[in-house]
Design a protein around this motif. Structure first.
Motif, PDB file in Angstrom:
ATOM      1  N   UNK A   1       0.780  -1.229  -0.051  1.00  0.00           N
ATOM      2  CA  UNK A   1       0.012   0.008   0.077  1.00  0.00           C
ATOM      3  C   UNK A   1       0.948   1.185  -0.021  1.00  0.00           C
ATOM      4  N   UNK A   2       0.362   2.049  -0.790  1.00  0.00           N
ATOM      5  CA  UNK A   2       1.051   3.398  -0.896  1.00  0.00           C
ATOM      6  C   UNK A   2       0.064   4.776  -0.405  1.00  0.00           C
ATOM      7  N   UNK A   3       0.737   5.763   0.331  1.00  0.00           N
ATOM      8  CA  UNK A   3      -0.071   6.907   0.509  1.00  0.00           C
ATOM      9  C   UNK A   3       0.482   7.700  -0.660  1.00  0.00           C
ATOM     10  N   UNK A   4      -0.265   8.662  -1.281  1.00  0.00           N
ATOM     11  CA  UNK A   4      -0.065   9.607  -2.323  1.00  0.00           C
ATOM     12  C   UNK A   4      -0.629  10.755  -1.934  1.00  0.00           C
ATOM     13  N   UNK A   5       0.351  11.861  -2.206  1.00  0.00           N
ATOM     14  CA  UNK A   5      -0.115  13.343  -2.173  1.00  0.00           C
ATOM     15  C   UNK A   5       0.080  13.721  -3.405  1.00  0.00           C
ATOM     16  N   UNK A   6      -1.059  14.371  -3.956  1.00  0.00           N
ATOM     17  CA  UNK A   6      -1.331  15.035  -5.333  1.00  0.00           C
ATOM     18  C   UNK A   6      -1.466  16.613  -5.259  1.00  0.00           C
ATOM     19  N   UNK A   7      -1.268  17.519  -6.140  1.00  0.00           N
ATOM     20  CA  UNK A   7      -1.309  18.650  -5.928  1.00  0.00           C
ATOM     21  C   UNK A   7      -1.640  19.124  -7.550  1.00  0.00           C
ATOM     22  N   UNK A   8      -2.602  19.962  -7.679  1.00  0.00           N
ATOM     23  CA  UNK A   8      -2.885  20.731  -8.900  1.00  0.00           C
ATOM     24  C   UNK A   8      -2.315  22.024  -9.242  1.00  0.00           C
ATOM     25  N   UNK A   9      -1.815  22.327 -10.411  1.00  0.00           N
ATOM     26  CA  UNK A   9      -1.308  23.523 -10.810  1.00  0.00           C
ATOM     27  C   UNK A   9      -2.611  24.712 -11.051  1.00  0.00           C
TER      28      UNK A   9
END
Length: 354
Positions: free
Chosen positions: A325-333
């Motif tokens: 399992x991976x915890x991801x953080x994403x961001x929008x520009x």
């Protein structure tokens, strides 16, 4: 790449009103809910708009194109306007800036800074789409050096790349010995795979011991038609998480998360024009989730979107690994555009077995 909406000017007034609405006020706080499935492999744990249109020590907190976990546990967030923020994400997906440094090229000029990796000694590797380039900086923003880039990947007429469609993603494999940068779109003269998907090049660099990175194999990645490669991130087992993104005026963004494997792909460095024949093997890839299928969690959008949760998602980092399992953080520009949002997303991914 700065993907801008054709409706930006018309939506500016609406955006200002939306910023004051009760719905958006609720979205500014971290939003969490259990088991919000986007697909059998991915769930969305929350989102936050708290950074949107804010400033920190006089710097606009936006235009964020890449994320990478730093040595001190903060998350480095790269602005494509030559700035690097450090974010405290202990209350993720909410984040608070704690530091900002300016970046510059060899002549002190600005960068179109798009890709980011933090090396094992804490130095920063940063791509620019202009040339393209990969430069190394210390934690205070001092320029330390620059890596070699194959001539064909340079912007025309020096090479075969299109301006603003070059090194968009950057990642280090575990151990720090292999660095990979992904082009956003295909080179002039490169074609499609048998399924009609454009082939995008991914360049690697390798090093041994304390040596500097030297050019390594180059791979072909089949991007979905109409989408570009916005980011790549090491999954931790030799595979790559690949973020593909596109925009259609009046419809909105498409954002898909794939798992790709370069380990059985051919080295296409010497292949002038892809696909290159039956012996040339691109990376295999598997769809993990289309983010448009995620629950919206009460999110609002300032321009047409098929799911109001979506925006111009461009950055991705793995903040935690636990088994498969991976915890991801994403961001929008947000492109410093009133019709777009700086939004952070927290996702959990269950990796399929190789």
């Amino acid at each position: 790449m700065r993907t801008r909406s054709a409706l930006a000017a018309a939506a500016a007034a609406l955006a200002a009103a939306t910023c004051l609405s009760p719905t958006t006020a609720r979205a500014d706080a971290p939003t969490r809910a259990p088991a919000h499935a986007c697909s059998p492999s991915v769930r969305i744990d929350g989102f936050s708009d708290a950074l949107d249109k804010t400033t920190f020590r006089g710097s606009f907190v936006g235009n964020l194109s890449a994320l990478a976990v730093d040595k001190d546990g903060t998350v480095a967030a790269l602005s494509d306007r030559s700035q690097l923020f450090s974010l405290d994400v202990r209350q993720r997906p909410h984040a608070a800036p704690v530091r900002v440094v300016d970046l510059a090229d060899e002549k002190g000029g600005p960068l179109d800074s798009e890709g980011l990796a933090v090396d094992r000694d804490g130095t920063r590797l940063v791509t620019s789409e202009t040339e393209p380039s990969v430069r190394r900086y210390d934690k205070d923003g001092k320029l330390l050096g620059r890596l070699a880039v194959p001539a064909a990947l340079q912007v025309a007429p020096a090479g075969r790349a299109t301006a603003n469609q070059t090194f968009e993603g950057l990642t280090l494999q575990p151990g720090g010995r292999t660095l990979l940068a992904s082009m956003e779109q295909s080179l002039a003269g490169d074609g499609q795979d048998a399924a009609g998907r454009p082939l995008v090049r991914v360049q690697s660099w390798q090093r041994h011991g304390r040596q500097e990175f030297a050019l390594g194999p180059q791979y072909a990645y089949p991007a979905d038609k109409g989408l570009g490669v916005a980011e790549i991130t090491a999954a931790g087992d030799g595979r790559l998480l690949v973020l593909e993104r596109g925009f259609t005026a009046g419809v909105g963004n498409t954002v898909r998360l794939y798992l790709a494997d370069p380990r059985r792909a051919s080295d296409v460095t010497a292949v002038t024009h892809l696909p290159g024949g039956p012996a040339t093997r691109p990376m295999g890839k598997k769809l993990l989730a289309d983010l448009g299928a995620c629950p919206s969690l009460g999110a609002t959008a300032r321009q047409p979107q098929r799911n109001p949760l979506l925006d111009n998602v461009e950055g991705l980092a793995v903040t935690r690994r636990s088994g498969g399992n991976l915890r991801l953080l994403l961001v929008s520009d947000d492109n410093q555009n009133p019709a777009q949002i700086t939004r952070l997303y927290s996702l959990t991914v269950r990796l399929p077995r190789p």
